[in-house]
Design an enzyme around this catalytic site. Sequence first.
Site, short mmCIF file in Angstrom:
data_model
loop_
_atom_site.label_atom_id
_atom_site.label_comp_id
_atom_site.label_asym_id
_atom_site.label_seq_id
_atom_site.Cartn_x
_atom_site.Cartn_y
_atom_site.Cartn_z
N LYS A 13 0.78 -1.15 -0.09
CA LYS A 13 -0.03 -0.17 -0.05
C LYS A 13 0.75 1.28 0.13
O LYS A 13 0.60 2.27 -0.67
CB LYS A 13 -0.82 0.00 1.19
CG LYS A 13 -0.42 -0.07 2.67
CD LYS A 13 -1.50 -0.40 3.57
CE LYS A 13 -0.99 -0.37 5.10
NZ LYS A 13 -0.16 -1.03 5.42
N ARG A 88 -5.59 2.70 11.96
CA ARG A 88 -5.27 1.37 12.14
C ARG A 88 -6.25 0.54 13.48
O ARG A 88 -5.94 -0.42 13.71
CB ARG A 88 -3.91 1.26 12.47
CG ARG A 88 -3.17 0.58 11.39
CD ARG A 88 -1.64 1.11 11.88
NE ARG A 88 -0.55 0.31 11.44
CZ ARG A 88 0.30 0.59 10.53
NH1 ARG A 88 0.42 1.71 10.18
NH2 ARG A 88 1.42 -0.31 10.17
N ARG A 127 12.17 -7.45 2.58
CA ARG A 127 12.48 -6.00 2.78
C ARG A 127 13.20 -5.73 4.02
O ARG A 127 14.18 -4.82 3.87
CB ARG A 127 11.03 -5.16 3.24
CG ARG A 127 11.35 -3.77 3.06
CD ARG A 127 9.89 -3.05 3.31
NE ARG A 127 9.12 -3.00 4.84
CZ ARG A 127 8.01 -2.66 4.82
NH1 ARG A 127 7.15 -2.24 4.09
NH2 ARG A 127 7.39 -2.92 6.20
N ARG A 133 14.73 -1.62 8.29
CA ARG A 133 13.75 -1.20 9.40
C ARG A 133 13.86 -1.94 10.63
O ARG A 133 13.95 -3.12 10.53
CB ARG A 133 12.42 -1.31 8.91
CG ARG A 133 11.98 0.07 8.06
CD ARG A 133 10.65 0.00 7.72
NE ARG A 133 9.35 -0.41 8.54
CZ ARG A 133 8.13 -0.10 8.37
NH1 ARG A 133 8.06 0.37 7.27
NH2 ARG A 133 7.21 -0.73 9.21
N ARG A 144 3.12 -7.69 14.24
CA ARG A 144 2.39 -6.59 13.29
C ARG A 144 1.17 -7.14 12.82
O ARG A 144 0.24 -6.57 12.65
CB ARG A 144 3.50 -5.98 12.66
CG ARG A 144 4.39 -4.92 13.10
CD ARG A 144 5.53 -4.65 12.40
NE ARG A 144 5.28 -4.19 10.98
CZ ARG A 144 6.39 -4.21 10.19
NH1 ARG A 144 7.33 -4.85 10.30
NH2 ARG A 144 6.02 -3.53 8.88
P1 AMP Z 1 4.22 1.27 9.15
O1 AMP Z 1 5.40 2.14 8.46
O2 AMP Z 1 2.72 1.83 8.57
O3 AMP Z 1 4.39 -0.01 8.99
O4 AMP Z 1 4.09 1.83 10.55
C1 AMP Z 1 5.48 1.31 11.37
C2 AMP Z 1 4.98 1.50 12.92
O5 AMP Z 1 4.53 2.80 13.22
C3 AMP Z 1 3.71 0.56 13.26
O6 AMP Z 1 3.99 -0.97 13.42
C4 AMP Z 1 3.18 1.17 14.55
O7 AMP Z 1 4.36 0.81 15.61
C5 AMP Z 1 3.53 2.51 14.31
N1 AMP Z 1 2.33 3.10 13.70
C6 AMP Z 1 2.17 3.65 12.22
N2 AMP Z 1 0.87 4.00 11.93
C7 AMP Z 1 0.25 3.89 13.17
C8 AMP Z 1 -1.35 3.87 13.38
N3 AMP Z 1 -2.03 4.27 12.56
N4 AMP Z 1 -1.60 3.57 14.85
C9 AMP Z 1 -0.79 3.23 15.67
N5 AMP Z 1 0.69 2.90 15.15
C10 AMP Z 1 1.13 3.29 14.08
#
Ligand code: AMP
Length: 189
Positions: A13, A88, A127, A133, A144
């Site tokens: 996404k 989320r 990745r 990361r 996750r």
């Molecule tokens: P992402 O890059 O979208 O995979 O986000 C990395 C991490 O940031 C996630 O595993 C969460 O720990 C935190 N995070 C990102 N977006 C959210 C959200 N909408 N609500 C809560 N935690 C978030």
Amino acid sequence: MILIFLGPPGSGKGTQAKLLAASHKIPHISLGDILREEVKNGTAIGLKAKEIMNAGRLVPDEMTIELTGQRVSKGDCQNGFIVDGFPRSIIQAEGFEKILAERKWSLKAAIYFDLPEEVAVKRLLLRAGLEGRADDNEAAIRTRFEVYAKQTAPLIKYYERQGKLCTIVADQSVEKIKTDLSLILDGNN
Ligand code: AMP
């Protein structure tokens, strides 16, 4: 055009949000990127979020709602934007509705990237080697997915009930998904 991109970690996404944002000249808002920036800069938010993120859990709802509200208040969001990785949880979705209602904006669609878990896990492990990361290790990836199934997946029904859900088959090439996405959006315009 205001869009939400929804889907499990590794569903592509983020890649598609970037492409679509560039072609429509609207901002791509990634909560994960915003949070990683806070961590990098060692801000109060970053300090709170770091361990939670590394473990693969969700940072507090209020924090993400607040950050999203601040981001969409900037001038570049007037003609629309794509939010990737937010909401989320149902609470975040309700917070987002408030943010939109306060500005008399409305959500065009929630694009759901449908991908089998085994495929998504494989992509994320790949990745891990490429992007380095902190949360792309096996333990955090497993968490996750659990968090996604429990807290985020209910949003699929939530947006379906609102008639806003559009599903994309995400187990395809980047190019094919891009085409499918523009077909959906053009049909929707
Ligand atoms: P992402 O890059 O979208 O995979 O986000 C990395 C991490 O940031 C996630 O595993 C969460 O720990 C935190 N995070 C990102 N977006 C959210 C959200 N909408 N609500 C809560 N935690 C978030």
